[in-house]
Design a protein around this motif. Sequence first.
Motif, PDB file in Angstrom:
ATOM      1  N   UNK A   1     111.497 -13.085 -36.553  1.00 48.03           N
ATOM      2  CA  UNK A   1     110.284 -13.575 -35.900  1.00 48.03           C
ATOM      3  C   UNK A   1     109.368 -14.281 -36.885  1.00 48.03           C
ATOM      4  N   UNK A   2     109.259 -13.730 -38.099  1.00 51.54           N
ATOM      5  CA  UNK A   2     108.458 -14.384 -39.137  1.00 51.54           C
ATOM      6  C   UNK A   2     109.021 -15.773 -39.432  1.00 51.54           C
ATOM      7  N   UNK A   3     110.357 -15.878 -39.469  1.00 53.68           N
ATOM      8  CA  UNK A   3     111.000 -17.173 -39.711  1.00 53.68           C
ATOM      9  C   UNK A   3     110.668 -18.162 -38.606  1.00 53.68           C
ATOM     10  N   UNK A   4     110.724 -17.700 -37.360  1.00 52.88           N
ATOM     11  CA  UNK A   4     110.417 -18.571 -36.230  1.00 52.88           C
ATOM     12  C   UNK A   4     108.963 -19.033 -36.272  1.00 52.88           C
ATOM     13  N   UNK A   5     108.087 -18.125 -36.737  1.00 54.18           N
ATOM     14  CA  UNK A   5     106.678 -18.466 -36.813  1.00 54.18           C
ATOM     15  C   UNK A   5     106.467 -19.634 -37.776  1.00 54.18           C
TER      16      UNK A   5
END
Lengths: 261, 559
Positions: free
Chosen positions: B174-178
Amino acid sequence: MKALSQKRRHPLAAIALLLMGLMLTGGLYAVATTVNQAKAETTFSAHETAEGEKLFIANCATCHGMGASGTSSGPSLVGVGAAAVDFQVGTGRMPMQMQGPQAQKKPAQFNEEQTAQLSAYVASLGAGPAIPADEYLDGKGDAAAGGELFRVNCAMCHNAAAAGGALTRGKFAPALAGVSNAHIYEAMITGPQNMPVFNDANITPEGKRDIITFLNTIEAQGSPGGAQLGSLGPVSEGLFLWIAGLGVIVAFTIWLTSRTS
Amino acid sequence: MSAASETTYTPTTKVGHITNFVDERVGGSGILREFGRKVFPDHWSFMFGEVALYSFVILLLSGTFLTFFFDPSMAETHYDGPYVPLKGIEMSVAYSSSLNISFDIRGGLFMRQVHHWAALLFVASVSVHMLRVFFTGAFRKPRELNWVVGGVLVILSMAAGFTGYSLPDDLLSGNGLRIIDGVMKSIPIVGTYLSFFLFGGEFPGTVIIGRLYVLHILLIPAIILLMVVVHLFMVVVHKHTQYPGPGRNDRNVVGYPLGPVYAAKAGGFFFIVFGVVALMAAAFTINPIWNYGPYDPSPVSAGTQPDWYIGWVDGALRLMPGWLLGLPMEWHIPLPWGVNTLSLNVLLPALVPAGIVFTVLFTYPWIERWITRDNREHHVLDRPRNVPTRTAIGVAGFVFYCVMWAAASSDLIATHFHVSLNDVTYWLRALFFIGPVLAFIVAKRVALALQRKDREIALHGRETGRIVRLPHGEYQEVHAQLDEYKRYKLVGYESPLPEAGIPNAKGIVDKKEKRRAMLSRFFFEDRVAPATPAELEAGHGHGHHEAVEAGEDTKAVSH
């Protein structure tokens, strides 16, 4: 007897009584409003405080000043409480090995008794967070709730798997494996080095107990997937793949092409 | 095929009848004869493409297994599996099913780890293969288009990797997608709309995992497969390149035929690659999603990094300052419809370095062809030292990439080497600009020095370390001559001279030609000419050597 009855009527008796009453209520108030609810029942004896003062003068006063009032090289310790001393001295961070971005962990310089004496002395200088009670350190809370609290409050510095992380200018959040439950609790209530304070309004003592339970659980369970490569995430995985994985593959390609038929 | 139909072969057994029936209609024997005779040269560095292909096959196999159990839904659920530290926690179905694959499905965790390790190996072997092709000049005519196909495959493999990394919906992914969301939103004017289009509303929304899943298991693998087919077809059409050596030239391929030895070797090598991946998957954790917890937009874990192949872009983002020389990198631009934010601190590092790398990568074969005016077909590879400028450009690009790559792990460099995170960033910022220049100079000098060494050895032989005293008192070190085969490798290459601009029909050297002449000088000015036959003759006939060498030639080097 006559002398005694005369003294009872001494003109200053009323003032003395008033003072005693004030001190009693003030003292009770101070006890009742200690910042740390999870206080251990242990109280320090006068002897411990006296011994602690001697140790303090010999080992700590150089930087923290006589009476722990602070100097240019060390902060005042009035009001930091027994928990701060137990953490800093118990983990070997104090006495500090050298000046640097933050105090480094090292083998503890004082034994448990001496640490308790130093705690007693510093605690006697002013009210502060006390050493936490055992009921919050048993590691029998809710690991899942603790995990959630940990991810929201702690993981941004200590890493989701508590493997530690970097802060600015040489400071860092250490890995939490191998840290005792009492020290974890004390770190939360005193905020050592660059850590913020998580007081009881922020995370309740039960919440702290859950966090400790979570840390104990992930440390004890090991890794379901095999060697953890330091729990450092994709960087260590990538390094491992490039060096070990691709290394073995290259060795095989050389072996395969060294024998042409 | 025609050969198969002309055959007068009459089978005698039942199996023979069936085989012949099929063969007469399919023409299998003709295809086999054609492919079985295909000759491949042997060198370990030629096998990375094969490693990539095999990792891709492993990815398809293990990925198919995972699709049986993975549910790409972002519906909310409460985890009720065996993993205690997450029991009762609210999470998406996608994350819950990833946990189930890890803890409930028999062999699920192993397959997940096989899939992830194979993905890392896939992109790594594609990259090494590409480096090998670049440094040996295998992209030259007639293989320019195949080089472009390879470049497309690199991008596709990164896309496949990133979409897969985002699927489990854990905190890390999720951090990567952010970050992707942030990069999209930094695109001027349309950024926010693009982000809303991709995520179906405000990040993270409820549709992104399902969309990435379709890309990851359908669209991207299908295009990769298509590109792999095109890539291999062109390899067959062009034939494989070979390293220089005696008897090898641009009109032949020296090696062994595909059947039977090569086919057996290739088949065996597939299982070796599978074995290595399986061993890693069995013994080493990769992407422990249970550590990261479910995605929630508020927490960000320390040590959050993308997988290695996206690392360089993440590193560029980390290197970019928010303010430069007292000027902010973020601007609020008033436009007729309102104020738009221009976030150069995100836009520049996300797009510019990757833009430079891929532009140079895709156009390089044409750039070099234009400078050298070399329109011949090349099937014999260059030794990297024999083309010092190209090698230096490659090394400079490699260092440029590696500086950004290192920046993606700046926090771990800081904690593990006990240095300040800020200093790591400052050093890497400097290296971002200086590193490639230094690398170019050093690599070029090293290549030229190696060429000089080759020339020296070709002319005078190898120093044996034996000192001989001649009758008249002179001391000499004995040089052992190379045999013909080894010497060929040291002298058998081209070393073009820089060209002056060629005048056009009007007899004028135009601007474009002048530029080409300048680049030609840049390319070929520093050169070490290969030893000519005349020089070799002279070198060997060097009076005082010969007497000693005569007795020495049986001990010619054979290391």
